[in-house]
Design an enzyme around this catalytic site. Structure first.
Site, mmCIF file in Angstrom:
data_model
loop_
_atom_site.group_PDB
_atom_site.id
_atom_site.type_symbol
_atom_site.label_atom_id
_atom_site.label_comp_id
_atom_site.label_asym_id
_atom_site.label_seq_id
_atom_site.Cartn_x
_atom_site.Cartn_y
_atom_site.Cartn_z
ATOM 1 N N TYR A 1 27.842 36.004 36.799
ATOM 2 C CA TYR A 1 28.981 35.731 37.707
ATOM 3 C C TYR A 1 29.020 34.339 37.691
ATOM 4 O O TYR A 1 30.389 33.853 37.846
ATOM 5 C CB TYR A 1 28.740 36.279 39.208
ATOM 6 C CG TYR A 1 29.699 35.716 40.142
ATOM 7 C CD1 TYR A 1 31.036 36.215 40.295
ATOM 8 C CD2 TYR A 1 29.386 34.795 41.111
ATOM 9 C CE1 TYR A 1 31.883 35.709 41.209
ATOM 10 C CE2 TYR A 1 30.354 34.076 41.913
ATOM 11 C CZ TYR A 1 31.423 35.016 41.920
ATOM 12 O OH TYR A 1 32.324 34.233 43.240
ATOM 13 N N ASN B 1 43.745 34.896 41.001
ATOM 14 C CA ASN B 1 42.925 35.170 42.230
ATOM 15 C C ASN B 1 42.025 36.194 42.136
ATOM 16 O O ASN B 1 40.829 36.246 42.585
ATOM 17 C CB ASN B 1 43.755 35.290 43.503
ATOM 18 C CG ASN B 1 43.189 36.178 44.797
ATOM 19 O OD1 ASN B 1 42.496 35.166 45.380
ATOM 20 N ND2 ASN B 1 42.975 37.114 44.652
ATOM 21 N N ASP C 1 45.354 46.179 35.811
ATOM 22 C CA ASP C 1 43.860 46.595 35.594
ATOM 23 C C ASP C 1 43.229 45.505 34.814
ATOM 24 O O ASP C 1 43.389 45.503 33.587
ATOM 25 C CB ASP C 1 43.421 47.926 35.184
ATOM 26 C CG ASP C 1 42.160 48.291 35.117
ATOM 27 O OD1 ASP C 1 41.157 47.314 35.296
ATOM 28 O OD2 ASP C 1 41.797 49.372 34.750
ATOM 29 N N SER D 1 38.057 30.002 41.382
ATOM 30 C CA SER D 1 36.709 29.797 40.734
ATOM 31 C C SER D 1 35.762 30.064 41.957
ATOM 32 O O SER D 1 36.142 30.915 42.859
ATOM 33 C CB SER D 1 36.619 28.816 40.027
ATOM 34 O OG SER D 1 35.149 28.607 39.773
ATOM 35 N N LYS E 1 32.615 32.045 36.738
ATOM 36 C CA LYS E 1 33.173 30.979 37.474
ATOM 37 C C LYS E 1 33.139 29.478 36.984
ATOM 38 O O LYS E 1 34.110 29.077 36.919
ATOM 39 C CB LYS E 1 32.635 31.062 38.809
ATOM 40 C CG LYS E 1 32.695 32.317 39.785
ATOM 41 C CD LYS E 1 34.173 32.860 40.234
ATOM 42 C CE LYS E 1 34.738 33.509 39.165
ATOM 43 N NZ LYS E 1 36.296 33.845 39.886
ATOM 44 N N LYS F 1 48.685 34.086 29.120
ATOM 45 C CA LYS F 1 49.462 33.688 27.708
ATOM 46 C C LYS F 1 50.559 34.658 27.533
ATOM 47 O O LYS F 1 51.579 33.985 26.981
ATOM 48 C CB LYS F 1 48.211 33.988 26.495
ATOM 49 C CG LYS F 1 47.224 32.978 26.569
ATOM 50 C CD LYS F 1 47.716 31.647 26.094
ATOM 51 C CE LYS F 1 48.491 31.343 24.737
ATOM 52 N NZ LYS F 1 47.969 31.756 23.604
ATOM 53 N N LYS G 1 45.823 51.306 47.265
ATOM 54 C CA LYS G 1 45.277 50.175 48.286
ATOM 55 C C LYS G 1 46.428 49.266 48.330
ATOM 56 O O LYS G 1 46.559 48.437 49.384
ATOM 57 C CB LYS G 1 44.272 49.744 47.610
ATOM 58 C CG LYS G 1 42.970 50.479 47.598
ATOM 59 C CD LYS G 1 41.598 49.894 47.131
ATOM 60 C CE LYS G 1 40.490 50.573 47.210
ATOM 61 N NZ LYS G 1 39.299 50.358 46.668
#
Length: 351
Positions: A232, A147, A120, A203, A236, A179, A98
């Site tokens: 979810y 992102n 991943d 977010s 966020k 980190k 992709k």
């Protein structure tokens, strides 16, 4: 996969604050606070025309950037704008196939090449290896766009390390990546024209809808009862909290950290949303290119240096999250949890 080298980052000094006595982050039920949150949500959901465009981004020649989830949606639009301004951009993606399709399209659109970085976020081992791969090629990192994310997957799905898929990818994986990349960010701020490195966390307005249930990060009855939507929203909200902790801990060392709500967008992020809901909300969604505006503004523009730790909203504005996101006790507790959960990957040296 062959064992990876150790790339542990120096730790910032820790503050000793008491943990919340409850397993659910305290919520301000004050009516005035609720109205303030509702107003903030309304302001971010119906933005005025943007005063910022990607044409205003300064020359980024010599800047090294990572965009996680850069192969689609807002991430791809972010990579496109960065390439157009001559940044060297690594796309942190799970799927090489992709990523290659996206890189070909970006090359055709910009004439510039993005660089694939296998990542991943559902595997802490993969996150560690991605960081080590990057550090083997680059000494400096100037901008880190956190992102990538997943929204509303089936509740049965967990990460390879046993976390709720959304919390694991959106929060834990990104925390470890950050980190491990701190040495490169510190080096990057030394060569940056403005003397800073930046971390921009994507977010959403989901951060307004829930705080944290401390018993829900891994599988169990609490997590299943909350369901995929609240999980979810929790992830966020946690993005905003961790971004503020990064700003507090590393701002004095020249690292600027912000979280943003990119807007209501037409992207692949809605792939798990039921079809009937998609039909209802489709008319209210904006193109992914709009969604890239706020994080590009926060990650590249000189004026945003003064807003370290703030929450950005569409399009390219300073907003405010719900009050609990600014609670230092919640921030300290979440930071300590993430440090404890990822410490083996921060410190283990391969044999």
């Amino acid at each position: 996969m062959s064992p990876c080298k150790n790339t542990s980052s120096p730790r910032a000094s820790q503050l000793e604050l008491p943990h919340s006595p409850s397993n659910v982050a305290k919520t301000d039920s004050n009516c005035g606070s609720g109205l303030k949150t509702a107003k903030a949500l309304w302001t971010s959901s119906f933005p005025p025309k943007s005063q910022f465009s990607t044409d205003q981004i300064p020359d980024l020649t010599g800047r090294v950037v990572i965009v996680t989830g850069g192969n689609a949606g807002v991430g791809k639009e972010t990579v496109k704008a960065l390439l157009e301004h001559d940044a060297k951009v690594y796309m942190g993606c799970r799927s090489k196939s992709k990523a290659e399709v996206a890189m070909k399209e970006l090359k055709e659109a910009t004439g510039k090449d993005a660089i694939f970085l296998e990542l991943d976020l559902s595997s802490l081992e993969s996150v560690k290896c991605a960081a080590q791969e990057f550090l083997s090629k680059e000494n400096e990192l100037h901008i880190l766009f956190l992102n990538a994310g997943v929204m509303f997957p089936p509740i049965e799905q967990l990460t390879q390390d046993g976390y709720d898929l959304q919390f694991g990818i959106n929060v834990v994986g990104h925390h470890l990546l950050t980190k491990l990349l701190l040495p490169a960010l510190w080096a990057g701020k030394e060569s940056s024209p403005d003397g800073h490195a930046r971390i921009m966390t994507t977010s959403s307005d989901g951060a307004y809808y829930f705080t944290i249930n401390w018993d829900s990060f891994k599988d169990g009855p609490v997590r299943k009862k909350l369901g995929t939507q609240k999980m979810y929203f929790q992830s966020k909200f946690a993005n905003v909290v961790v971004a503020r902790e990064l700003a507090r801990r590393y701002g004095p060392q020249g690292i600027i950290s912000n979280a943003c709500h990119p807007g209501h967008l037409k992207t692949d992020l809605q792939r798990h949303v039921p079809a009937w809901q998609t039909k209802i909300i489709k008319a209210m969604l904006y193109p992914a290119s709009n969604g890239a505006l706020t994080q590009l503004w926060g990650g590249t523009m000189p004026e945003t240096l003064q807003y370290n730790g703030e929450f950005f909203i569409p399009w390219a504005r300073v907003g405010r999250c719900r009050d609990e996101a600014y609670d230092s006790e919640i921030g300290e507790r979440l930071w300590n949890y993430l440090e404890e959960e990822t410490k083996a990957f921060q410190t283990t040296t391969a044999a």
